[in-house]
Write a protein that holds these residues in place. Structure first.
Motif, short mmCIF file in Angstrom:
data_model
loop_
_atom_site.label_atom_id
_atom_site.label_comp_id
_atom_site.label_asym_id
_atom_site.label_seq_id
_atom_site.Cartn_x
_atom_site.Cartn_y
_atom_site.Cartn_z
N ALA A 194 0.82 -1.20 0.00
CA ALA A 194 0.00 0.00 0.00
C ALA A 194 0.86 1.27 0.00
CB ALA A 194 -0.93 -0.01 1.21
N MET A 195 1.95 1.24 0.75
CA MET A 195 2.85 2.40 0.79
C MET A 195 3.50 2.64 -0.56
SD MET A 195 4.66 2.08 4.54
CE MET A 195 5.71 3.50 4.17
N ARG A 196 3.91 1.58 -1.22
CA ARG A 196 4.54 1.74 -2.54
C ARG A 196 3.53 2.28 -3.56
NH1 ARG A 196 9.53 -0.57 -3.18
NH2 ARG A 196 9.23 -0.60 -5.46
N GLN A 197 2.28 1.80 -3.47
CA GLN A 197 1.25 2.33 -4.36
C GLN A 197 0.97 3.81 -4.07
OE1 GLN A 197 -1.92 -0.47 -3.61
NE2 GLN A 197 -1.42 -1.69 -5.43
N GLN A 198 1.01 4.16 -2.79
CA GLN A 198 0.76 5.55 -2.41
C GLN A 198 1.80 6.49 -3.00
OE1 GLN A 198 0.60 6.13 1.82
NE2 GLN A 198 0.51 8.36 1.68
N TYR A 199 3.05 6.03 -3.03
CA TYR A 199 4.13 6.87 -3.58
C TYR A 199 4.39 6.58 -5.05
CZ TYR A 199 5.11 8.21 1.23
OH TYR A 199 5.01 8.71 2.51
N GLU A 200 3.47 5.83 -5.69
CA GLU A 200 3.53 5.53 -7.11
C GLU A 200 4.81 4.82 -7.50
OE1 GLU A 200 2.84 9.15 -9.22
OE2 GLU A 200 0.76 9.32 -8.57
N LEU A 201 5.23 3.89 -6.64
CA LEU A 201 6.39 3.05 -6.93
C LEU A 201 5.91 1.75 -7.56
CD1 LEU A 201 8.41 3.59 -3.64
CD2 LEU A 201 8.90 4.60 -5.89
N PRO A 202 6.74 1.08 -8.35
CA PRO A 202 6.31 -0.17 -9.00
C PRO A 202 6.04 -1.26 -7.97
CG PRO A 202 8.67 0.21 -9.32
CD PRO A 202 8.12 1.47 -8.75
N VAL A 203 4.95 -1.99 -8.19
CA VAL A 203 4.60 -3.12 -7.32
C VAL A 203 4.31 -4.32 -8.20
CG1 VAL A 203 3.66 -1.69 -5.46
CG2 VAL A 203 2.17 -2.43 -7.31
N PRO A 204 4.59 -5.54 -7.71
CA PRO A 204 4.29 -6.73 -8.50
C PRO A 204 2.79 -6.93 -8.62
CG PRO A 204 5.01 -7.33 -6.29
CD PRO A 204 5.22 -5.86 -6.43
N PRO A 205 2.32 -7.64 -9.66
CA PRO A 205 0.89 -7.91 -9.79
C PRO A 205 0.34 -8.63 -8.55
CG PRO A 205 2.08 -8.53 -11.78
CD PRO A 205 3.11 -8.20 -10.75
N MET A 206 -0.93 -8.40 -8.28
CA MET A 206 -1.55 -8.97 -7.09
C MET A 206 -1.49 -10.49 -7.09
SD MET A 206 -2.98 -8.61 -4.19
CE MET A 206 -3.46 -6.88 -4.11
N HIS A 207 -1.72 -11.11 -8.26
CA HIS A 207 -1.72 -12.58 -8.30
C HIS A 207 -0.33 -13.13 -8.01
CE1 HIS A 207 -0.40 -11.62 -12.45
NE2 HIS A 207 0.22 -12.77 -12.39
N THR A 208 0.72 -12.38 -8.40
CA THR A 208 2.08 -12.82 -8.10
C THR A 208 2.34 -12.78 -6.60
OG1 THR A 208 2.85 -11.98 -10.24
CG2 THR A 208 4.52 -12.39 -8.54
N SER A 209 1.89 -11.70 -5.97
CA SER A 209 2.07 -11.58 -4.52
C SER A 209 1.30 -12.66 -3.78
CB SER A 209 1.61 -10.19 -4.05
OG SER A 209 2.39 -9.17 -4.65
N LEU A 210 0.06 -12.94 -4.24
CA LEU A 210 -0.74 -13.97 -3.59
C LEU A 210 -0.11 -15.34 -3.73
CD1 LEU A 210 -4.36 -12.83 -4.57
CD2 LEU A 210 -3.25 -12.66 -2.32
#
Length: 385
Positions: A194-210
């Motif tokens: 959530a913090m990375r999304q807030q600062y518009e940093l790249p995040v892995p796809p949700m299915h990859t994280s799950l």
């Protein structure tokens, strides 16, 4: 990797670290399959898996301390002799003097911290090469151990002492700790995402994280169930997991950890940027000494004695675990989790070859060859970069 590194370098390092973990995971699968076939699958019995994790605990805790030393651009050849000396001291206090367990633990940990400071002071402030300082320590600590024990085994240790290295957690307690730890980890991962999304940093796809979280959860709970099928989670394994989490946090989330990486990467640039190099290296060696003391307590408790030969060449196993886990001997690169996985690989080899009754000299040859191969792979990867 220092926090100020360019994003492209950070991504390159992260991809390399992930590839290293995949290679180590594949190596573990191959090793386990090989030894399972060669031992008629008794290698994967709950009893042997429990013994394997107990073996990993001592080398793993040594490797956690060693990985910080190597990342800082130094080395410590004295950890085996230091572990033997501290284990001998703990056994003497317990057997000869009958001290209560808390006092024995406190004095042993303090002695380890001070011996680490001693090594660090010579390296950081007297500018003596760490190879020479710790080589001298390896000889001196072993000599002191033989002297204080008069060359004899100090045994048997008390039942209270045996709790450290021979006890097991009740099945329900082990499961609760495992589920609680996973819940905290998954919650932290979600907060970090959530913090990375807030600062518009790249995040892995949700299915990859799950998928990653599910795989980790299944692995942890499966290990706990296997260990519970024998006697429960061994106390040394709980200690290893605790120091693994603490070490990972120090390396990734603290200024102290970032300074260690910076010093190992470029000591002069670190000095010019305002980092107190001497103080940091002193702290690294002190932390390493403390962890050696923890490993010494586990070893003496597990053996039920303090032996003049305890910890012999354990420093080589710790160094090999770090290198197999992706730590560069040039400094500045390495992970705590990689070092612990490397320790597990070393313990797997020892355990499997012992079950196959492989002669001792062949065990040394195989471990030496693996260490050489790991260093060569590190050198080749660095040259390619």
């Amino acid at each position: 990797m220092p926090s100020g590194a360019p994003q492209s370098q950070w991504r390159e390092w992260l991809q390399g670290a992930k590839l290293q973990l995949v290679v180590m995971a594949a190596a573990i699968v191959i090793i386990m399959l090989f030894f399972s076939v060669m031992t008629d699958w008794s290698y994967l019995s709950p009893r042997n898996i429990s013994n394997l994790f107990r073996q990993t605990a001592i080398t793993g805790i040594l490797a956690i301390g060693m990985v910080f030393v190597i990342i800082s651009g130094e080395i410590d050849l004295s950890v085996g002799s230091m572990m033997g000396l501290l284990g001998g001291v703990a056994a003497i206090l317990d057997v000869w003097f009958g001290w209560p367990l808390p006092l024995t633990i406190m004095l042993t940990l303090t002695a380890g911290f001070l011996l680490g400071l001693w090594n660090g002071w010579w390296v950081a402030y007297r500018k003596v090469p760490s190879f020479i300082v710790t080589l001298a320590g390896m000889l001196a600590f072993r000599g002191i151990l033989i002297g204080i024990t008069d060359g004899t085994t100090v045994a048997p240790t008390s039942d209270a002492m045996g709790i450290i290295g021979q006890s097991y957690l009740p099945s329900m307690v082990g499961m609760v700790i495992g589920v609680g730890g996973l819940a905290l980890y998954f919650g932290w991962q979600q907060k970090r995402r959530a913090m990375r999304q807030q600062y518009e940093l790249p995040v892995p796809p949700m299915h990859t994280s799950l998928m990653k979280s599910a795989a980790m959860g299944i692995a942890v709970l499966s290990i706990i169930l296997i260990l519970n099928d024998y006697r429960g989670v061994p106390t040394p394994v709980l200690l290893l997991a605790t120091f693994l989490i603490i070490g990972t946090f120090i390396a990734n989330k603290t200024q102290f950890g970032r300074r260690i990486f910076a010093i190992g990467g470029n000591i002069e640039a670190s000095r010019l940027s305002g980092i107190n190099v001497e103080k940091t290296k002193l702290a690294v060696y002190a932390m390493n000494g403390f962890l050696v003391a923890v490993a010494a307590l586990i070893l003496s408790s597990r053996l039920g004695a303090g032996s003049p030969s305890a910890g012999n060449i354990a420093e080589l196993d710790a160094i090999a675990a770090c290198i197999i886990g992706g730590t560069s001997m040039a400094g500045g690169v390495g992970t705590v989790i990689g070092a612990v996985i490397g320790a597990f690989i070393m313990a797997s080899l020892d355990n499997g070859m012992s079950m196959m009754d492989v002669p001792t000299f062949w065990q040394y040859i195989v471990k030496g060859g693996i260490l050489l191969l790991a260093v060569w792979m590190d050198s080749a990867t660095k040259a390619k970069r």
